[in-house]
Write a protein that holds these residues in place. Structure first.
Motif, PDB file in Angstrom:
ATOM      1  N   MET A   1       0.845  -1.165   0.000  1.00  0.00           N
ATOM      2  CA  MET A   1       0.000   0.000   0.000  1.00  0.00           C
ATOM      3  C   MET A   1       0.892   1.230   0.000  1.00  0.00           C
ATOM      4  SD  MET A   1      -3.477   0.477   1.922  1.00  0.00           S
ATOM      5  CE  MET A   1      -3.283   1.088   3.564  1.00  0.00           C
ATOM      6  N   THR A   2       0.606   2.137  -0.893  1.00  0.00           N
ATOM      7  CA  THR A   2       1.434   3.313  -1.080  1.00  0.00           C
ATOM      8  C   THR A   2       0.927   4.466  -0.236  1.00  0.00           C
ATOM      9  OG1 THR A   2       1.702   2.579  -3.350  1.00  0.00           O
ATOM     10  CG2 THR A   2       2.442   4.780  -2.838  1.00  0.00           C
ATOM     11  N   LYS A   3       1.837   5.168   0.400  1.00  0.00           N
ATOM     12  CA  LYS A   3       1.485   6.336   1.210  1.00  0.00           C
ATOM     13  C   LYS A   3       1.274   7.532   0.297  1.00  0.00           C
ATOM     14  CE  LYS A   3       2.339   4.421   5.250  1.00  0.00           C
ATOM     15  NZ  LYS A   3       1.364   4.212   6.261  1.00  0.00           N
ATOM     16  N   ILE A   4       0.309   8.373   0.630  1.00  0.00           N
ATOM     17  CA  ILE A   4      -0.013   9.533  -0.185  1.00  0.00           C
ATOM     18  C   ILE A   4       1.147  10.533  -0.189  1.00  0.00           C
ATOM     19  CG2 ILE A   4      -1.193  10.854   1.601  1.00  0.00           C
ATOM     20  CD1 ILE A   4      -2.366  10.557  -2.005  1.00  0.00           C
ATOM     21  N   ALA A   5       1.892  10.629   0.910  1.00  0.00           N
ATOM     22  CA  ALA A   5       3.037  11.545   0.972  1.00  0.00           C
ATOM     23  C   ALA A   5       4.114  11.135  -0.033  1.00  0.00           C
ATOM     24  CB  ALA A   5       3.603  11.581   2.379  1.00  0.00           C
ATOM     25  N   ASP A   6       4.312   9.842  -0.200  1.00  0.00           N
ATOM     26  CA  ASP A   6       5.286   9.359  -1.172  1.00  0.00           C
ATOM     27  C   ASP A   6       4.831   9.685  -2.592  1.00  0.00           C
ATOM     28  OD1 ASP A   6       6.760   8.291   0.926  1.00  0.00           O
ATOM     29  OD2 ASP A   6       5.848   6.310   0.719  1.00  0.00           O
ATOM     30  N   LEU A   7       3.530   9.563  -2.817  1.00  0.00           N
ATOM     31  CA  LEU A   7       2.999   9.829  -4.160  1.00  0.00           C
ATOM     32  C   LEU A   7       3.075  11.307  -4.515  1.00  0.00           C
ATOM     33  CD1 LEU A   7      -0.161   7.540  -4.138  1.00  0.00           C
ATOM     34  CD2 LEU A   7       1.993   7.143  -5.317  1.00  0.00           C
ATOM     35  N   ARG A   8       2.858  12.180  -3.546  1.00  0.00           N
ATOM     36  CA  ARG A   8       2.874  13.629  -3.819  1.00  0.00           C
ATOM     37  C   ARG A   8       4.246  14.109  -4.286  1.00  0.00           C
ATOM     38  NH1 ARG A   8      -1.822  15.994  -2.532  1.00  0.00           N
ATOM     39  NH2 ARG A   8      -3.082  15.093  -0.874  1.00  0.00           N
ATOM     40  N   SER A   9       5.301  13.423  -3.887  1.00  0.00           N
ATOM     41  CA  SER A   9       6.647  13.844  -4.255  1.00  0.00           C
ATOM     42  C   SER A   9       7.036  13.402  -5.667  1.00  0.00           C
ATOM     43  CB  SER A   9       7.661  13.310  -3.244  1.00  0.00           C
ATOM     44  OG  SER A   9       7.702  11.899  -3.301  1.00  0.00           O
ATOM     45  N   GLN A  10       6.205  12.573  -6.301  1.00  0.00           N
ATOM     46  CA  GLN A  10       6.522  12.070  -7.637  1.00  0.00           C
ATOM     47  C   GLN A  10       5.975  12.999  -8.719  1.00  0.00           C
ATOM     48  OE1 GLN A  10       5.137   8.057  -8.038  1.00  0.00           O
ATOM     49  NE2 GLN A  10       6.430   7.282  -6.396  1.00  0.00           N
ATOM     50  N   THR A  11       6.598  12.929  -9.900  1.00  0.00           N
ATOM     51  CA  THR A  11       6.132  13.723 -11.030  1.00  0.00           C
ATOM     52  C   THR A  11       4.918  13.061 -11.672  1.00  0.00           C
ATOM     53  OG1 THR A  11       7.490  12.566 -12.649  1.00  0.00           O
ATOM     54  CG2 THR A  11       8.513  14.444 -11.512  1.00  0.00           C
ATOM     55  N   ASN A  12       4.253  13.810 -12.548  1.00  0.00           N
ATOM     56  CA  ASN A  12       3.081  13.270 -13.240  1.00  0.00           C
ATOM     57  C   ASN A  12       3.445  12.060 -14.088  1.00  0.00           C
ATOM     58  OD1 ASN A  12       1.520  15.216 -12.094  1.00  0.00           O
ATOM     59  ND2 ASN A  12       1.242  16.417 -13.941  1.00  0.00           N
ATOM     60  N   ASP A  13       4.624  12.087 -14.724  1.00  0.00           N
ATOM     61  CA  ASP A  13       5.061  10.949 -15.541  1.00  0.00           C
ATOM     62  C   ASP A  13       5.276   9.701 -14.691  1.00  0.00           C
ATOM     63  OD1 ASP A  13       4.963  12.423 -17.880  1.00  0.00           O
ATOM     64  OD2 ASP A  13       7.087  12.972 -17.784  1.00  0.00           O
ATOM     65  N   GLN A  14       5.895   9.878 -13.541  1.00  0.00           N
ATOM     66  CA  GLN A  14       6.124   8.741 -12.647  1.00  0.00           C
ATOM     67  C   GLN A  14       4.799   8.175 -12.154  1.00  0.00           C
ATOM     68  OE1 GLN A  14       8.589  10.788  -9.798  1.00  0.00           O
ATOM     69  NE2 GLN A  14      10.457   9.786 -10.551  1.00  0.00           N
ATOM     70  N   MET A  38      -5.508 -17.645  -7.485  1.00  0.00           N
ATOM     71  CA  MET A  38      -5.141 -16.496  -6.659  1.00  0.00           C
ATOM     72  C   MET A  38      -4.685 -16.952  -5.279  1.00  0.00           C
ATOM     73  SD  MET A  38      -7.309 -13.145  -5.746  1.00  0.00           S
ATOM     74  CE  MET A  38      -6.962 -12.357  -7.284  1.00  0.00           C
ATOM     75  N   GLU A  39      -3.538 -16.416  -4.851  1.00  0.00           N
ATOM     76  CA  GLU A  39      -3.005 -16.744  -3.538  1.00  0.00           C
ATOM     77  C   GLU A  39      -3.195 -15.587  -2.562  1.00  0.00           C
ATOM     78  OE1 GLU A  39       1.030 -17.933  -4.040  1.00  0.00           O
ATOM     79  OE2 GLU A  39       0.513 -19.569  -5.381  1.00  0.00           O
ATOM     80  N   LYS A  40      -2.950 -14.369  -3.041  1.00  0.00           N
ATOM     81  CA  LYS A  40      -3.029 -13.187  -2.180  1.00  0.00           C
ATOM     82  C   LYS A  40      -4.320 -12.429  -2.474  1.00  0.00           C
ATOM     83  CE  LYS A  40       1.958 -12.633  -2.272  1.00  0.00           C
ATOM     84  NZ  LYS A  40       3.057 -11.729  -2.611  1.00  0.00           N
ATOM     85  N   THR A  41      -5.395 -12.861  -1.872  1.00  0.00           N
ATOM     86  CA  THR A  41      -6.689 -12.248  -2.164  1.00  0.00           C
ATOM     87  C   THR A  41      -6.776 -10.811  -1.650  1.00  0.00           C
ATOM     88  OG1 THR A  41      -7.607 -13.201  -0.153  1.00  0.00           O
ATOM     89  CG2 THR A  41      -7.905 -14.445  -2.191  1.00  0.00           C
ATOM     90  N   GLU A  46      -6.008  -3.751  -2.176  1.00  0.00           N
ATOM     91  CA  GLU A  46      -4.887  -2.819  -2.080  1.00  0.00           C
ATOM     92  C   GLU A  46      -4.610  -2.155  -3.419  1.00  0.00           C
ATOM     93  OE1 GLU A  46      -1.559  -5.000  -0.610  1.00  0.00           O
ATOM     94  OE2 GLU A  46      -2.323  -5.092   1.439  1.00  0.00           O
ATOM     95  N   VAL A  47      -4.602  -2.937  -4.480  1.00  0.00           N
ATOM     96  CA  VAL A  47      -4.324  -2.404  -5.817  1.00  0.00           C
ATOM     97  C   VAL A  47      -5.422  -1.424  -6.221  1.00  0.00           C
ATOM     98  CG1 VAL A  47      -4.166  -3.012  -8.263  1.00  0.00           C
ATOM     99  CG2 VAL A  47      -2.928  -4.349  -6.572  1.00  0.00           C
ATOM    100  N   ARG A  48      -6.670  -1.796  -5.946  1.00  0.00           N
ATOM    101  CA  ARG A  48      -7.787  -0.929  -6.301  1.00  0.00           C
ATOM    102  C   ARG A  48      -7.684   0.423  -5.580  1.00  0.00           C
ATOM    103  NH1 ARG A  48     -12.144  -3.249  -4.013  1.00  0.00           N
ATOM    104  NH2 ARG A  48     -13.028  -1.391  -3.138  1.00  0.00           N
ATOM    105  N   LYS A  49      -7.324   0.398  -4.314  1.00  0.00           N
ATOM    106  CA  LYS A  49      -7.198   1.633  -3.540  1.00  0.00           C
ATOM    107  C   LYS A  49      -6.004   2.462  -4.004  1.00  0.00           C
ATOM    108  CE  LYS A  49      -9.586  -0.121   0.477  1.00  0.00           C
ATOM    109  NZ  LYS A  49      -9.497  -0.508   1.887  1.00  0.00           N
TER     110      LYS A  49
END
Length: 65
Positions: A1-14, A38-41, A46-49
């Motif tokens: 799961m990705t933190k929003i703070a980490d995402l804000r520091s990335q560029t639009n291309d990334q 499927m093993e990891k249900t 997580e991916v959807r969020k």
């Protein structure tokens, strides 16, 4: 799961690249679910969020500029 703070520091291309990668993973997970392999249900949710987080952040960045 990705933190929003980490995402804000990335560029639009990334963010776009990461969004594409997550959509591919979502497709693969749906395929695994359909074939019963499927093993990891929990990963489906997580991916959807994460896709929603990145899409929202991209939309915010577009409207801000």
């Amino acid at each position: 799961m990705t933190k929003i703070a980490d995402l804000r520091s990335q560029t639009n291309d990334q963010l776009g690249d990461q969004l594409l990668s997550l959509k591919k993973e979502q497709f693969n997970l749906r395929f695994q679910a359909a074939t019963g392999q499927m093993e990891k249900t929990h990963r489906v949710g997580e991916v959807r969020k994460d896709i929603a987080r990145i899409s929202t952040l991209l939309r915010e960045k577009r409207s801000a500029s």
